[in-house]
Structures are given as C-alpha cells and as structure tokens.
Scaffold this motif. Structure first.
Motif, PDB file in Angstrom:
ATOM      1  N   UNK A 127      28.104  77.335  36.603  1.00 26.49           N
ATOM      2  CA  UNK A 127      27.659  76.341  37.565  1.00 26.49           C
ATOM      3  C   UNK A 127      26.485  76.981  38.285  1.00 26.49           C
ATOM      4  N   UNK A 128      25.454  76.196  38.551  1.00 24.18           N
ATOM      5  CA  UNK A 128      24.252  76.725  39.183  1.00 24.18           C
ATOM      6  C   UNK A 128      23.899  75.947  40.429  1.00 24.18           C
ATOM      7  N   UNK A 129      23.165  76.606  41.304  1.00 22.58           N
ATOM      8  CA  UNK A 129      22.716  75.952  42.535  1.00 22.58           C
ATOM      9  C   UNK A 129      21.343  76.479  42.903  1.00 22.58           C
ATOM     10  N   UNK A 130      20.503  75.610  43.401  1.00 23.39           N
ATOM     11  CA  UNK A 130      19.178  75.983  43.910  1.00 23.39           C
ATOM     12  C   UNK A 130      19.221  75.844  45.421  1.00 23.39           C
TER      13      UNK A 130
ATOM     14  N   UNK B 181      23.472  83.504  52.210  1.00 18.89           N
ATOM     15  CA  UNK B 181      24.490  84.522  52.470  1.00 18.89           C
ATOM     16  C   UNK B 181      25.806  84.150  51.778  1.00 18.89           C
ATOM     17  N   UNK B 182      26.189  82.878  51.864  1.00 17.05           N
ATOM     18  CA  UNK B 182      27.418  82.413  51.238  1.00 17.05           C
ATOM     19  C   UNK B 182      27.389  82.636  49.726  1.00 17.05           C
ATOM     20  N   UNK B 183      26.242  82.396  49.104  1.00 18.02           N
ATOM     21  CA  UNK B 183      26.136  82.589  47.658  1.00 18.02           C
ATOM     22  C   UNK B 183      26.294  84.073  47.310  1.00 18.02           C
ATOM     23  N   UNK B 184      25.662  84.940  48.081  1.00 14.49           N
ATOM     24  CA  UNK B 184      25.741  86.377  47.790  1.00 14.49           C
ATOM     25  C   UNK B 184      27.162  86.897  47.935  1.00 14.49           C
ATOM     26  N   UNK B 185      27.853  86.540  49.006  1.00 13.08           N
ATOM     27  CA  UNK B 185      29.213  87.052  49.209  1.00 13.08           C
ATOM     28  C   UNK B 185      30.230  86.332  48.328  1.00 13.08           C
ATOM     29  N   UNK B 186      29.859  85.182  47.775  1.00 16.82           N
ATOM     30  CA  UNK B 186      30.771  84.410  46.934  1.00 16.82           C
ATOM     31  C   UNK B 186      30.756  84.782  45.469  1.00 16.82           C
ATOM     32  N   UNK B 187      29.991  85.810  45.100  1.00 13.51           N
ATOM     33  CA  UNK B 187      29.987  86.249  43.714  1.00 13.51           C
ATOM     34  C   UNK B 187      28.982  85.550  42.814  1.00 13.51           C
ATOM     35  N   UNK B 188      28.093  84.736  43.368  1.00 20.64           N
ATOM     36  CA  UNK B 188      27.068  84.063  42.583  1.00 20.64           C
ATOM     37  C   UNK B 188      25.992  85.075  42.205  1.00 20.64           C
TER      38      UNK B 188
ATOM     39  N   UNK C 145      17.556  80.401  42.775  1.00 20.41           N
ATOM     40  CA  UNK C 145      18.533  79.834  41.851  1.00 20.41           C
ATOM     41  C   UNK C 145      19.661  80.839  41.628  1.00 20.41           C
ATOM     42  N   UNK C 146      20.894  80.349  41.703  1.00 21.90           N
ATOM     43  CA  UNK C 146      22.091  81.158  41.501  1.00 21.90           C
ATOM     44  C   UNK C 146      22.940  80.521  40.419  1.00 21.90           C
ATOM     45  N   UNK C 147      23.721  81.339  39.705  1.00 21.47           N
ATOM     46  CA  UNK C 147      24.733  80.824  38.786  1.00 21.47           C
ATOM     47  C   UNK C 147      26.046  81.556  39.036  1.00 21.47           C
ATOM     48  N   UNK C 148      27.131  80.892  38.683  1.00 20.15           N
ATOM     49  CA  UNK C 148      28.463  81.459  38.790  1.00 20.15           C
ATOM     50  C   UNK C 148      29.163  81.222  37.463  1.00 20.15           C
ATOM     51  N   UNK C 149      29.629  82.294  36.806  1.00 26.61           N
ATOM     52  CA  UNK C 149      30.378  82.164  35.555  1.00 26.61           C
ATOM     53  C   UNK C 149      31.691  81.455  35.808  1.00 26.61           C
TER      54      UNK C 149
ATOM     55  N   UNK D   1      34.861  81.185  33.913  1.00 27.36           N
ATOM     56  CA  UNK D   1      35.839  81.490  32.860  1.00 27.36           C
ATOM     57  C   UNK D   1      37.129  80.737  33.144  1.00 27.36           C
ATOM     58  N   UNK D   2      37.252  80.276  34.368  1.00 28.66           N
ATOM     59  CA  UNK D   2      38.371  79.466  34.837  1.00 28.66           C
ATOM     60  C   UNK D   2      37.808  78.572  35.932  1.00 28.66           C
ATOM     61  N   UNK D   3      38.529  77.565  36.380  1.00 28.24           N
ATOM     62  CA  UNK D   3      38.011  76.734  37.456  1.00 28.24           C
ATOM     63  C   UNK D   3      37.645  77.564  38.680  1.00 28.24           C
ATOM     64  N   UNK D   4      36.546  77.167  39.330  1.00 20.24           N
ATOM     65  CA  UNK D   4      36.080  77.797  40.563  1.00 20.24           C
ATOM     66  C   UNK D   4      37.147  77.642  41.636  1.00 20.24           C
ATOM     67  N   UNK D   5      37.387  78.679  42.398  1.00 23.97           N
ATOM     68  CA  UNK D   5      38.330  78.625  43.505  1.00 23.97           C
ATOM     69  C   UNK D   5      37.640  78.949  44.804  1.00 23.97           C
ATOM     70  N   UNK D   6      37.750  78.084  45.768  1.00 20.52           N
ATOM     71  CA  UNK D   6      37.136  78.321  47.079  1.00 20.52           C
ATOM     72  C   UNK D   6      38.050  79.171  47.932  1.00 20.52           C
TER      73      UNK D   6
END
Length: 112
Positions: free
Chosen positions: A63-66, A76-83, A94-98, A100-105
């Motif tokens: 999943x990606x976000x700009x 900051x949220x993207x960096x600490x969230x593993x993106x 632009x960030x992406x998050x792998x 491998x399973x559903x994203x968990x907040x």
C-alpha cells in the motif's frame, strides 16, 4: 466515506496500480487522498480506517501513500509506522508498506 457512530467524519480514496520492482510486477494500492473533519483528528482514525480497508480487501503486495512535505505530522507517522520512503520531491514524499498480512493500526496514545 468514513463513518464513526453513523456520522460522516471524512473520506479516503485509493487506486490500485501494478508497479515494476526488482522482484517483478507487484500490486500497490495508493492512498490518493484522505481527510478527516477537525473534530475527528488526533485519535488515530485514519490508521484504523486503513486497517479495516486492508482487512476487507487484503491482497498481498504494497500500500502506498503520497504525503505533502508540509504535513509534518503525517510524515512522522509514516516513519514510525514502518512505511518505507521510496521517492521524494520538494512537494511530496512517497511511502510504501509491505502487506504480507492485513495492515494493523496501533491504538492511539491519545485514547482513540
């Protein structure tokens, strides 16, 4: 449309795209736009709505976000969230998050 207790509190728009990577073509669901009304901000709702979307429509991939470079809170949220940051310009990152399973907040530290 994002709802909380039956009330509209914002929206999230996404689009799917196949992206060429060193591992071949991978699906990326880009979060194109997201907005929360001011009274709903600061409680982790966008991440929780993203987790629900991922659980309902999970496909392996990314999943990606700009994010605007002016949006320091979200950066900051993207960096600490593993993106992972994949590219940037003077206006956007632009960030992406792998997935491998559903994203968990993670639960919000502010009680939301």
């Amino acid at each position: 449309m994002l709802l909380e207790d039956g009330q509209r509190v914002g929206y999230m728009a996404a689009r799917d795209q196949m992206v060429d990577t060193p591992l071949g073509s991978e699906p990326v669901r880009w979060i194109v736009s997201a907005f929360l009304v001011p009274r709903a901000r600061g409680r982790g709702l966008l991440m929780r709505f993203g987790a629900l979307l991922s659980q309902q429509h999970h496909r392996q991939g990314k999943v990606g976000a700009r994010i605007s470079t002016a949006n320091t809170r979200m950066l900051k949220l993207m960096r600490v969230g593993g993106w992972t940051k994949i590219r940037s310009s003077r206006q956007w990152v632009d960030f992406v998050l792998d997935l491998r399973a559903p994203f968990g907040a993670a639960p919000s530290r502010r009680g939301g």
